[in-house]
Design an enzyme around this catalytic site. Structure first.
Site, PDB file in Angstrom:
ATOM      1  N   ARG A   1      47.868  47.474  42.622  1.00  0.00           N
ATOM      2  CA  ARG A   1      48.999  48.103  41.934  1.00  0.00           C
ATOM      3  C   ARG A   1      48.616  49.439  41.307  1.00  0.00           C
ATOM      4  O   ARG A   1      49.447  50.332  41.188  1.00  0.00           O
ATOM      5  CB  ARG A   1      49.597  47.149  40.895  1.00  0.00           C
ATOM      6  CG  ARG A   1      50.281  45.939  41.533  1.00  0.00           C
ATOM      7  CD  ARG A   1      50.784  44.949  40.503  1.00  0.00           C
ATOM      8  NE  ARG A   1      49.771  44.515  39.575  1.00  0.00           N
ATOM      9  CZ  ARG A   1      48.929  43.493  39.771  1.00  0.00           C
ATOM     10  NH1 ARG A   1      49.012  42.767  40.859  1.00  0.00           N
ATOM     11  NH2 ARG A   1      48.023  43.171  38.861  1.00  0.00           N
TER      12      ARG A   1
ATOM     13  N   GLU B   1      40.471  37.360  33.071  1.00  0.00           N
ATOM     14  CA  GLU B   1      40.862  36.346  32.094  1.00  0.00           C
ATOM     15  C   GLU B   1      40.952  34.973  32.748  1.00  0.00           C
ATOM     16  O   GLU B   1      41.009  33.956  32.072  1.00  0.00           O
ATOM     17  CB  GLU B   1      42.177  36.714  31.395  1.00  0.00           C
ATOM     18  CG  GLU B   1      43.373  36.841  32.292  1.00  0.00           C
ATOM     19  CD  GLU B   1      43.603  38.241  32.851  1.00  0.00           C
ATOM     20  OE1 GLU B   1      44.756  38.582  33.086  1.00  0.00           O
ATOM     21  OE2 GLU B   1      42.628  38.983  33.082  1.00  0.00           O
TER      22      GLU B   1
END
Length: 172
Positions: A58, A95
């Protein structure tokens, strides 16, 4: 324009407990997309940027448009094994796991002023990995640009980025 309103949140993606910030809804809105590109360009237009280093996938979308407006080169940082020529590699923690990224060995040089751009700053792991790749090339200066910053995630990795001028459009 409130860019946050153009970003879709998807709960429990890619795994339970993660609230994914989906910028594809922002990108499909022509006015929001222009606003993002123009704001990043405006913030960095007088910094002497010679290369935009942007992260898969992205980050490529806005990074490429900003590189064009800044009259800068575009350097893709991709997942391990996706680039065809000789690369430098860096590992990092997400994460929700770990991964490796690569950049072509000949992508940057010591005369470059680099803007590292990505769509999201979460734990800072990907951004620091990109920084480590860029610093291996002994560039003149490094800046950061993110569409979103997950401010509620606070850790030592993100603190390391405070040494660099960083531009963020949306905070959570």
């Amino acid at each position: 324009m409130n860019l946050k309103e153009t970003i879709r949140e998807i709960p429990d993606y890619p795994e339970k407990g993660i609230s994914f910030k989906d910028i594809t809804t922002m990108l499909k809105d022509p006015e929001a997309f222009k606003e993002v590109v123009n704001q990043v360009h405006e913030n960095f237009r007088d910094k002497g940027i010679t290369k935009i280093v942007s992260l898969e996938s992205r980050g490529f979308i806005v990074g490429g448009a900003v590189a064009y407006l800044l009259d800068a080169g575009f350097v893709p940082v991709r997942k391990k094994g996706k680039l065809p020529a000789e690369t430098v590699t860096e590992s990092y923690e997400l994460e929700y796991g770990s991964d490796q990224i690569e950049m072509h060995l000949d992508a940057l040089n010591e005369d470059d002023v680099v803007l590292i751009h990505d769509d999201l700053l979460a734990t800072g792991g990907t951004a620091l990995a990109a920084l480590n790749l860029v610093e291996k090339m002994n560039v003149k200066k490094v800046y950061f640009s993110f569409i979103c910053d997950l401010k509620f995630i606070s850790n030592g990795k993100k603190d390391q980025l405070s040494k660099y001028e960083t531009h963020t459009l949306v905070e959570y």
